[in-house]
Design an enzyme around this catalytic site. Structure first.
Site, PDB file in Angstrom:
ATOM      1  N   ARG A 236       0.850  -1.189   0.000  1.00  0.00           N
ATOM      2  CA  ARG A 236       0.000   0.000   0.000  1.00  0.00           C
ATOM      3  C   ARG A 236       0.886   1.240   0.000  1.00  0.00           C
ATOM      4  O   ARG A 236       1.895   1.296   0.719  1.00  0.00           O
ATOM      5  CB  ARG A 236      -0.901   0.047   1.240  1.00  0.00           C
ATOM      6  CG  ARG A 236      -2.102  -0.887   1.188  1.00  0.00           C
ATOM      7  CD  ARG A 236      -3.130  -0.464   0.142  1.00  0.00           C
ATOM      8  NE  ARG A 236      -4.292  -1.335   0.098  1.00  0.00           N
ATOM      9  CZ  ARG A 236      -4.442  -2.385  -0.700  1.00  0.00           C
ATOM     10  NH1 ARG A 236      -3.472  -2.719  -1.533  1.00  0.00           N
ATOM     11  NH2 ARG A 236      -5.553  -3.108  -0.686  1.00  0.00           N
ATOM     12  N   GLU A 265      -4.190   7.079  -4.797  1.00  0.00           N
ATOM     13  CA  GLU A 265      -4.340   6.528  -6.153  1.00  0.00           C
ATOM     14  C   GLU A 265      -5.585   7.100  -6.804  1.00  0.00           C
ATOM     15  O   GLU A 265      -6.583   7.286  -6.112  1.00  0.00           O
ATOM     16  CB  GLU A 265      -4.464   4.995  -6.081  1.00  0.00           C
ATOM     17  CG  GLU A 265      -3.178   4.350  -5.644  1.00  0.00           C
ATOM     18  CD  GLU A 265      -3.267   2.837  -5.541  1.00  0.00           C
ATOM     19  OE1 GLU A 265      -4.261   2.254  -6.006  1.00  0.00           O
ATOM     20  OE2 GLU A 265      -2.336   2.243  -5.002  1.00  0.00           O
ATOM     21  N   HIS A 283      -1.306  -0.244  -9.953  1.00  0.00           N
ATOM     22  CA  HIS A 283      -1.970  -1.167  -9.016  1.00  0.00           C
ATOM     23  C   HIS A 283      -2.503  -2.423  -9.723  1.00  0.00           C
ATOM     24  O   HIS A 283      -3.715  -2.651  -9.790  1.00  0.00           O
ATOM     25  CB  HIS A 283      -3.100  -0.457  -8.261  1.00  0.00           C
ATOM     26  CG  HIS A 283      -3.416  -1.121  -6.947  1.00  0.00           C
ATOM     27  ND1 HIS A 283      -3.813  -0.427  -5.827  1.00  0.00           N
ATOM     28  CD2 HIS A 283      -3.386  -2.432  -6.575  1.00  0.00           C
ATOM     29  CE1 HIS A 283      -4.018  -1.284  -4.830  1.00  0.00           C
ATOM     30  NE2 HIS A 283      -3.763  -2.504  -5.268  1.00  0.00           N
TER      31      HIS A 283
HETATM   32  C1  GLV Z   1      -5.049  -5.380  -3.678  1.00  0.00           C
HETATM   33  O1  GLV Z   1      -4.318  -4.461  -3.602  1.00  0.00           O
HETATM   34  C2  GLV Z   1      -5.699  -6.004  -2.576  1.00  0.00           C
HETATM   35  O2  GLV Z   1      -5.531  -5.586  -1.412  1.00  0.00           O
HETATM   36  O3  GLV Z   1      -6.443  -6.954  -2.815  1.00  0.00           O
END
Ligand code: GLV
Length: 317
Positions: A236, A265, A283
């Protein structure tokens, strides 16, 4: 049938499953709902199948109707949801662990490779044309024999460590506690962040975002890394202080970064864009058909399990 608000589009087969399982309210245009709209659309619903783009903070959760009993997050991470606020309103929060481990670890390894081997610069040059091979052209860092520090040796960290080990990397990790031998696969445990960072030629950030980990990689902790270290983040964006990282790239303290996740994001800090040594992805961690299908199906099953048994093995609050 329970009435469920599904905040983002799912792959078609998963929407079909949701239709068979619930009275499902779909977001046909896949718009990003504001917090106000989430509250309004939740009226009359029993649960929400949310995604990581939904900001379910305490203020929003406190305004959800009393009928909402579960928020099933279509992600393994749940930093977008205030777990305590949900708990105090009697709302269960669930996530989708395990099914995305492999896909996310693949992206974690791609970040390591892309950042170390200067993939951003290479791709740009290949597209521009006119590049000239030479003995010292786009020389990068080889992984063989290089120390990889895994920050957060959960399922994804362990899988990255396994692949990295097969590439000849030497694995170190930091976790709250040492893992059993079968899980740490011979990696060296560090009981402090400083201990891990000081031996990380390449850092792979794999820990969840929480109050304890926000900005954990910051001006002060970056200095623990060896000069010329590579930092990658598949977890993250909140874990990294961007200004400090960009400054470290500028000073060449950090050789390169490999990032798949960002604060705010999709508006990543523009400072990263100026750096050719930033290998950046939008991502993509869990973005394969098999994984996204398994995640959505699990998010649906979590709701089903909760309403039929009063509990759910993937409940996180
Ligand atoms: C993706 O980033 C998730 O947390 O599933």
């Amino acid at each position: 049938m329970k009435k469920i608000l599904i905040t983002r589009r799912l792959l078609r087969s998963c929407e079909d499953k949701a239709k068979e399982t619930f009275d499902a309210n779909f977001n046909l245009n896949d718009e990003l709902y504001s917090q106000q709209k989430l509250i309004e659309l939740s009226k009359g619903c029993d649960g929400i199948l949310s995604s990581l783009t939904d900001k379910l903070d305490a203020v929003t959760i406190n305004k959800l109707p009393d009928t909402i009993k579960i928020i099933s997050n279509f992600a393994v991470g749940f930093g977008n949801i205030d777990l305590e606020a949900a708990k105090s309103r009697g709302i269960a929060v669930t996530n989708t662990p395990e099914v995305l481990t492999d896909a996310t670890a693949e992206i974690g390894v791609l970040l390591i490779l892309g950042a170390c081997r200067r993939a951003s610069e290479g791709i740009a040059s290949a597209r521009e044309g006119g590049w000239k091979w030479s003995a010292d052209y786009l020389i990068g860092k080889q992984l063989t024999g290089t120390r990889l520090g895994v920050l957060g040796m959960g399922r994804i960290g362990q899988k990255i460590a396994k692949i990295a080990k097969s590439l000849g990397m030497i694995i170190h990790y930091h976790n709250r506690s040492k893992l059993s031998d079968d899980k740490d696969q011979g990696a060296t445990y560090h009981d402090t962040l400083k201990g891990l960072l000081s031996v990380s030629d390449v850092l792979s950030i794999c820990c969840p975002a929480s109050k304890e980990t926000v900005d954990m990689i910051n001006k002060e902790t970056i200095e623990y890394l060896p000069k010329g270290a590579v930092v990658t983040n598949v977890a993250r964006g909140d874990i990294v202080d961007d200004e400090a990282m960009i400054d470290a790239l500028e000073r060449r303290k950090i050789y390169a970064v490999g990032l798949d996740v960002y604060k705010n994001e999709p508006n990543l800090n523009p400072g990263y864009l100026k750096h050719k040594s930033a290998f950046i992805l939008p991502h993509l961690g869990s973005a394969t058909k098999d994984t996204r299908t398994a995640m959505a199906n699990l998010a649906i099953d979590n709701i089903d399990e909760y309403f039929s048994t009063g509990n759910c093995k993937n409940k996180v609050n």
